[in-house]
Design a protein around this motif. Structure first.
Motif: not given
Length: 217
Positions: A147-151
């Motif tokens: 999953p993409p890493t959230l800022p």
């Protein structure tokens, strides 16, 4: 199959779903869901679950579809009615793709031991007894994709309120600083006036002696 980034995959599959549903928009018995496309990232060889909620629709049956990324084709997976009777599409593995009714207003698709080949948009079409169709935008399934890493979320500190509670008309807090000075000046002026008044009331001889005494000292 070449693996693309999660963001690129999302865009490509969203376009595929848009083209699929656009052809049905002119039918008055078809309702296109305005929900945003969600994504799931199950681990390889784990189980994936795709929900499908009826909400305000009196669901009678649910049809499951998959938009395959590798071939850009739409595959019919099968159908489930209110009696929990399932009919699978041609070539669909009945042991891996399980259709279930979760509650009176929701269905689900369970996929066992997902692999990279299961990547795609899994969408459902709900029908009622009046043959009204509700097309859901579906779930983007990305097995084995990280999953993409959230800022990182930044916390904004609340502004510190000034102790001085001044109105804007008073030019900030300057008036509160000047008022004590005005009071001190007024007290000094009053003392000077009283002293002058006291000397003005003394006889001339007393004043002359007082001044002479002050000069001698």
């Amino acid at each position: 199959m070449a693996r693309t980034g999660a963001g690129t995959t999302m865009i490509l599959l969203t376009l595929a779903w848009t083209l699929l549903t656009a052809s049905q928009a002119s039918d008055p018995n078809v309702i296109l869901s305005q929900e945003m496309l969600a994504a799931l990232y199950p681990k390889l060889l784990s189980n994936g679950t795709v929900p499908c909620d009826c909400r305000n629709v009196q669901c009678d049956s649910v049809y499951w579809f998959r938009t395959v990324l590798a071939t850009s084709q739409v595959q019919y997976l099968g159908r489930l009615n209110n009696a929990n009777i399932a009919n699978h599409g041609v070539g669909v593995n009945k042991a891996r793709f399980l259709f279930k009714r979760k509650t009176k207003t929701s269905f689900m698709l369970n996929i066992t031991k997902v692999t990279e080949e299961d990547t795609g948009i899994y969408s459902c079409v709900l029908t009622d007894r009046k043959n009204t169709e509700v097309w859901k935008s579906g779930i983007l399934l990305l097995p084995g994709v990280i999953p993409p890493t959230l800022p990182p979320t930044t916390t904004t500190k609340a502004p510190i309120k000034s102790i001085c509670r001044c109105s804007s008309r008073a030019n900030g807090c300057s008036s509160l600083v000047l008022w004590p000075l005005v009071g001190i000046l007024a007290a000094l002026a009053l003392t000077l006036i009283c002293t002058l008044y006291y000397f003005s009331r003394l006889p001339k001889k007393c004043r002359h002696r007082f001044v002479k005494k002050r000069l001698l000292t």
